[in-house]
Write an enzyme that holds these catalytic residues in place. Structure first.
Site, PDB file in Angstrom:
ATOM      1  N   ASP A 151       4.920   9.675   8.014  1.00  0.00           N
ATOM      2  CA  ASP A 151       4.729   8.553   8.934  1.00  0.00           C
ATOM      3  C   ASP A 151       6.046   7.853   9.257  1.00  0.00           C
ATOM      4  O   ASP A 151       6.255   7.391  10.379  1.00  0.00           O
ATOM      5  CB  ASP A 151       3.742   7.543   8.337  1.00  0.00           C
ATOM      6  CG  ASP A 151       2.293   7.989   8.499  1.00  0.00           C
ATOM      7  OD1 ASP A 151       2.068   9.059   9.103  1.00  0.00           O
ATOM      8  OD2 ASP A 151       1.396   7.280   8.014  1.00  0.00           O
TER       9      ASP A 151
ATOM     10  N   ALA B  88      -1.981  -0.310  14.689  1.00  0.00           N
ATOM     11  CA  ALA B  88      -1.571   0.948  14.054  1.00  0.00           C
ATOM     12  C   ALA B  88      -0.988   0.695  12.671  1.00  0.00           C
ATOM     13  O   ALA B  88      -1.142   1.510  11.756  1.00  0.00           O
ATOM     14  CB  ALA B  88      -0.555   1.678  14.928  1.00  0.00           C
TER      15      ALA B  88
ATOM     16  N   TYR C  95       1.457  -1.708   5.096  1.00  0.00           N
ATOM     17  CA  TYR C  95       1.700  -2.825   4.179  1.00  0.00           C
ATOM     18  C   TYR C  95       0.640  -3.910   4.339  1.00  0.00           C
ATOM     19  O   TYR C  95       0.191  -4.528   3.365  1.00  0.00           O
ATOM     20  CB  TYR C  95       3.101  -3.379   4.449  1.00  0.00           C
ATOM     21  CG  TYR C  95       3.611  -4.410   3.470  1.00  0.00           C
ATOM     22  CD1 TYR C  95       3.025  -4.593   2.214  1.00  0.00           C
ATOM     23  CD2 TYR C  95       4.705  -5.200   3.792  1.00  0.00           C
ATOM     24  CE1 TYR C  95       3.512  -5.529   1.329  1.00  0.00           C
ATOM     25  CE2 TYR C  95       5.203  -6.143   2.915  1.00  0.00           C
ATOM     26  CZ  TYR C  95       4.599  -6.308   1.683  1.00  0.00           C
ATOM     27  OH  TYR C  95       5.085  -7.249   0.802  1.00  0.00           O
ATOM     28  N   ASN C  96       0.199  -4.130   5.564  1.00  0.00           N
ATOM     29  CA  ASN C  96      -0.845  -5.114   5.839  1.00  0.00           C
ATOM     30  C   ASN C  96      -2.088  -4.878   4.992  1.00  0.00           C
ATOM     31  O   ASN C  96      -2.682  -5.814   4.450  1.00  0.00           O
ATOM     32  CB  ASN C  96      -1.202  -5.068   7.328  1.00  0.00           C
ATOM     33  CG  ASN C  96      -2.443  -5.867   7.664  1.00  0.00           C
ATOM     34  OD1 ASN C  96      -2.412  -7.093   7.709  1.00  0.00           O
ATOM     35  ND2 ASN C  96      -3.556  -5.170   7.909  1.00  0.00           N
TER      36      ASN C  96
END
EC number: 2.7.1.23
Length: 286
Positions: free
Chosen positions: A74, A186, A191-192
């Site tokens: 990613d 996206a 981390y969110n």
């Protein structure tokens, strides 16, 4: 951003690989597959030191390619997506790194994908990026893009981050804790998600504010719409874009963030199912 691809007239496809890893074997396999369709594979200079294939700098690679393949994880794809916006080119993610949410298949599955692709059997999704405007002390504005997130965090000396967020010069929230994440849909599974932020559908026109280890139990994540621009002020903190670019908050008098008008065209297999991916990666229903 590129709405469709003229798959019948593809001449050159660019390739960017995960840095500091030898993927020559995988590159040769992709070259062999694409040669069946009379398509030339061209590489970023840093992608291979050995292979005798045409190599270009990143800007030239985008200029001459019909679209660009990201061969890695990613992280490789995210950095490439920001560049793709400059040239209105689509990106295809092929997995050769740590398994993520954005790359759909491995090189071993590329033959089946391209067989379908050159028959028009694929889909394009266009997630929105964040726009970040950093105004320095002399009034010069630097504009950056983020595919996943912008993270404001305390520096090594600070005991906690003190972050103020304004909307149209009116303060609407104040955070004390380890930091604040501003995430795209996206990026909502990155981390969110680790900070207990919500998962937001990739193509939603919204962005997310998620506090990191807040010192107040009433501070919760909030989802904001496109067109809603926030200004962030924080002393002795760092700002990080997509985990790849770092800035000292003290160097800027104003930092504004909102969902950009820019999006990036991502090529996917036609049968890609976003919710099936969530189920598999997050082990839902097991």
């Amino acid at each position: 951003m590129q709405n469709k691809i003229d798959y019948k007239n593809i001449k050159k496809i660019g390739l960017v690989t995960r840095p500091n890893v030898s993927l020559d074997k995988e590159i040769l396999k992709l070259q062999s597959i694409l040669s069946i369709y009379k398509v030339e594979l061209v590489l970023l200079k840093e992608s291979s030191e050995i292979l005798d294939l045409p190599k270009y700098g990143l800007d030239d690679l985008f200029k001459i390619s019909d679209f660009v393949i990201s061969l890695g994880g990613d992280g490789t794809l995210i950095s490439l997506c920001r560049k793709a916006c400059e040239y209105d080119k689509a990106v295809l993610g092929i997995h050769a790194g740590h398994l993520g949410f954005l790359t759909d298949f491995k090189v071993d599955e590329a033959e089946n994908f391209f067989q379908a692709f050159f028959q028009g059997e694929f889909r394009i999704e266009k997630p929105y990026l964040l726009s970040i405007f950093l105004e320095d002390r002399q009034g010069k504005i630097l504009e950056k893009l983020a595919f996943n997130d912008v993270v404001i965090s305390k520096n090594n000396q600070a005991s906690m981050a003190h972050i103020e967020v304004f909307r149209k010069e009116k303060k609407f929230n104040e955070y004390f804790g380890d930091g604040l994440i501003v995430a795209t849909p996206a990026g909502s599974t990155a981390y969110n998600l680790s900070a207990n932020g919500p998962i937001v559908y990739t193509l939603a026109q919204a962005f997310i504010l998620t506090p990191v280890c807040s010192h107040s139990l009433t501070q919760r994540p909030i989802v904001l719409p496109k067109g809603f621009e926030i200004e962030i002020m924080a002393k002795d903190c760092m700002l990080c874009i997509d985990g790849q670019e770092n800035y000292k908050m003290n160097d800027f008098k104003s930092i504004k963030v909102g969902l950009s008008d820019k999006n990036v065209a991502l090529i996917h297999p036609k049968n890609r199912d976003y919710f099936q991916i969530l189920k598999e990666k997050l082990h839902w229903g097991n």
